[in-house]
Design an enzyme around this catalytic site. Sequence first.
Site, PDB file in Angstrom:
ATOM      1  N   PHE A  89      97.978  10.764 -40.714  1.00  0.00           N
ATOM      2  CA  PHE A  89      96.973  11.175 -41.711  1.00  0.00           C
ATOM      3  C   PHE A  89      95.566  10.886 -41.201  1.00  0.00           C
ATOM      4  O   PHE A  89      95.386  10.217 -40.207  1.00  0.00           O
ATOM      5  CB  PHE A  89      97.204  10.467 -43.047  1.00  0.00           C
ATOM      6  CG  PHE A  89      97.412   8.978 -42.952  1.00  0.00           C
ATOM      7  CD1 PHE A  89      96.339   8.113 -42.904  1.00  0.00           C
ATOM      8  CD2 PHE A  89      98.701   8.436 -42.897  1.00  0.00           C
ATOM      9  CE1 PHE A  89      96.519   6.737 -42.822  1.00  0.00           C
ATOM     10  CE2 PHE A  89      98.894   7.076 -42.817  1.00  0.00           C
ATOM     11  CZ  PHE A  89      97.810   6.214 -42.781  1.00  0.00           C
ATOM     12  N   TYR A 115      90.179  -0.453 -33.227  1.00  0.00           N
ATOM     13  CA  TYR A 115      90.462  -1.017 -34.540  1.00  0.00           C
ATOM     14  C   TYR A 115      90.987  -2.446 -34.528  1.00  0.00           C
ATOM     15  O   TYR A 115      91.022  -3.103 -35.567  1.00  0.00           O
ATOM     16  CB  TYR A 115      91.391  -0.082 -35.311  1.00  0.00           C
ATOM     17  CG  TYR A 115      90.682   1.195 -35.682  1.00  0.00           C
ATOM     18  CD1 TYR A 115      89.795   1.232 -36.760  1.00  0.00           C
ATOM     19  CD2 TYR A 115      90.831   2.351 -34.925  1.00  0.00           C
ATOM     20  CE1 TYR A 115      89.103   2.387 -37.074  1.00  0.00           C
ATOM     21  CE2 TYR A 115      90.148   3.514 -35.236  1.00  0.00           C
ATOM     22  CZ  TYR A 115      89.276   3.521 -36.316  1.00  0.00           C
ATOM     23  OH  TYR A 115      88.584   4.659 -36.626  1.00  0.00           O
TER      24      TYR A 115
END
Length: 407
Positions: free
Chosen positions: A407, A120
Amino acid sequence: MVDIREVPEADIDRAAELSYLVFHERPEKEEREKHRATLARCERIGAYDGDTLVGFVAAHDFRLSVPGADLPCPGLTFVSVAPTHRRRGVLTALMDEVLRRTGAAGTPLVALWASEAAIYGRFGFGAATQGVTVEIDSTRPLALRVDPDPRPLRLVDPEDAPTVIGPCHEAARASRAGRPTRGPERWRGEWLSEQDAFDEELSPPRIAVLGDPVAGYVLYRTKPEDDGGLVRTPGLVRVDELEARSPAVAAALWQYVASLDLTGKVSAWGRPADDPLLHFAADRDQVRVTAQFPALWLRLADVRAALTARSWAAPVERVLELTDVRVPANAGRFRLRAGPDGAAYERTGDAPDLVLDVRELAACYLGGTRAAELAAAGLVDERTPGAAEELDAALRTPLLPHTADEF
């Protein structure tokens, strides 16, 4: 070429199955239903090859605590690309669409938890918080250097927990940057689920609170000892969350979980690196940090909006030269003027004091990473001596940013 478009509710099961394929999972029916309910509440973006869903990303509608503010911040999850379509630009197209939508909505931040840390950074995400795993040898009483709060503890029914401990959690969110909002669905679906998603041998959640109004709480699960094999494994207490409004309250809660009968080990995953326990534990051989890891990854979708929204601990005036290959509006030279009275961030032609990529600025944004350390690592080019230290002093927060809300 793939087509990037909204994933309708009719395709939620297909999206979930793509995720299970990519992450080699085979969840039970209850877990699948929970995933479906989660995805129904999320914004959903898909990459379609014809009628086949080959890439997917969902976004929780979160707000994130930042120094001095609470900002909208989509939380990306279920990021998946079919193995047949890897290295074909599918993930890049999905991330570009996320940033396009974020920009159109005027949202300054995007966050995620990275399944693979190497991926990322190229999309401008920086590791903005760190977590540590703490283990306590509870075969003997927990030795402390502070006196625990003497008030009695009481157990709370999980059904009542969001109402009882929610205000204490919100106060903790306000005191530490990097923490997403937690609505009733997330409380019940993630933190208070009867069955743990990762270990079916763990008990249902237990919640012990201290004080009225609540001054602190601990949310934990237990596992009985296992002496059926060659090596006896003592009973385990897994601490999922512990919040306290004072060191004495924290000491009482840690003492409680370390004294539970028929257990010999406390494991707390995702604690802040500046957890007071690490200072007031009298025996650091009894209380050990066994792991440290990047936790929340942050992306500054709109750098000006992000920098001018947060509070600043000290005055700073420096020219930043920023690179951002995915959001050109963020790139260029900008003069940052900031301090306790606010901030301005405007384009300039002046020579830069610091040259850096947007991912490095994202890592520093919450105050958890020092620009001076990144300069020492060769990731920030300090053109003016002392500029990185000055920026660090302005970004500093009383507590390190931290979240365990995965999450």
